[in-house]
Enzyme design. Structure first.
Site, PDB file in Angstrom:
ATOM      1  N   SER A  48      19.882 121.711  13.325  1.00 41.03           N
ATOM      2  CA  SER A  48      21.192 121.788  12.685  1.00 41.03           C
ATOM      3  C   SER A  48      21.855 123.098  13.076  1.00 41.03           C
ATOM      4  O   SER A  48      21.226 124.164  13.013  1.00 41.03           O
ATOM      5  CB  SER A  48      21.057 121.712  11.159  1.00 41.03           C
ATOM      6  OG  SER A  48      22.332 121.740  10.543  1.00 41.03           O
ATOM      7  N   GLU A  49      23.125 123.030  13.490  1.00 34.19           N
ATOM      8  CA  GLU A  49      23.769 124.223  14.037  1.00 34.19           C
ATOM      9  C   GLU A  49      24.010 125.330  13.011  1.00 34.19           C
ATOM     10  O   GLU A  49      24.350 126.459  13.375  1.00 34.19           O
ATOM     11  CB  GLU A  49      25.080 123.867  14.759  1.00 34.19           C
ATOM     12  CG  GLU A  49      26.147 123.195  13.943  1.00 34.19           C
ATOM     13  CD  GLU A  49      26.079 121.685  14.032  1.00 34.19           C
ATOM     14  OE1 GLU A  49      27.142 121.059  14.011  1.00 34.19           O
ATOM     15  OE2 GLU A  49      24.966 121.131  14.110  1.00 34.19           O
ATOM     16  N   ASN A  50      23.856 125.026  11.720  1.00 31.03           N
ATOM     17  CA  ASN A  50      24.001 126.100  10.732  1.00 31.03           C
ATOM     18  C   ASN A  50      22.733 126.943  10.597  1.00 31.03           C
ATOM     19  O   ASN A  50      22.702 127.893   9.822  1.00 31.03           O
ATOM     20  CB  ASN A  50      24.437 125.547   9.365  1.00 31.03           C
ATOM     21  CG  ASN A  50      23.413 124.596   8.768  1.00 31.03           C
ATOM     22  OD1 ASN A  50      22.745 123.860   9.473  1.00 31.03           O
ATOM     23  ND2 ASN A  50      23.302 124.596   7.456  1.00 31.03           N
TER      24      ASN A  50
END
Length: 218
Positions: A48-50
């Site tokens: 997940s890019e977060n």
């Protein structure tokens, strides 16, 4: 096809494109259903890019952790061995080419592999997020989406909405068929047996190339 069957049907077919050990980034919405349909023996590592790698399944109702969310703000869990880190490291993973497959939705896609999936001019938008980086950084980009929007084609000769990235899409999976984007154009490789080739083409603005080995979606 019944409306409620469309998203699971697309997710089930998309799951067949995942390979054991792949690092996969799933866009919000339909792509998040894919882990429910992975073939037996196939385990993927969800990024997940977060700032997480090793996402687990959606938590049971009442067991959500407000500190554990995906990039879309949805509650998630962490699989054994998962790791969290800052967004800079996360985007380093993406931009460094370490994501095997990125699965996204689309507003429009065209025969050049251009994608528009983040805004409609004049309408409020939260921003592009990490989609631009995922399109360019992932080794393979698959779109999972309904074939049309309110009866209008989404697979076009040329996108008319602001682009997220140019020429990065490899495959499109809809409820009507599976299409691969090549230098020659969009090749229809699989078709939902509920539809005819003529019906798929009528719902598509771009001119489809029909594979000589066209087979039914399963």
């Amino acid at each position: 096809m019944n409306k409620e069957d469309i998203k699971p049907f697309i997710a089930r077919r998309a799951a067949k494109e995942m390979h054991d050990g792949d690092v996969v980034n799933l866009g919000i919405g339909l792509p998040t259903l894919i882990p429910n349909y992975l073939p037996e023996g196939v385990e993927v590592i969800l990024q997940s890019e977060n700032g997480m790698i090793g996402m687990g399944p959606t938590p049971e109702e009442g067991k959500e952790d407000p500190w554990t969310i995906n990039a879309g703000g949805g509650y998630i869990t962490m699989a054994p061995g998962a790791s969290t880190f800052d967004s800079a490291t996360s985007f380093g993973i993406i931009r460094g080419g370490h994501v095997n497959v990125s699965v996204l939705g689309a507003m429009q896609v065209d025969e050049n592999g251009d994608l528009a999936n983040w805004m409609i001019p004049g309408k409020k938008t939260p921003g592009m997020g990490g989609a631009m980086d995922l399109l360019v950084g992932a080794k393979r980009v698959i779109l999972t989406m309904e074939h049309t929007a309110k009866g209008n084609p989404k697979i076009l000769k040329k996108c008319t909405l602001p682009l997220t990235a140019k020429g990065q899409v490899n495959m499109i999976i809809t409820e009507m068929g599976v299409m691969e984007i090549t230098k020659e154009g969009i090749v229809l490789t699989e078709i939902n047996p509920e539809f005819t080739v003529e019906q798929v083409q009528a719902a598509t603005e771009a001119t489809l190339i029909i594979s000589p080995n066209l087979k039914n979606m399963e």
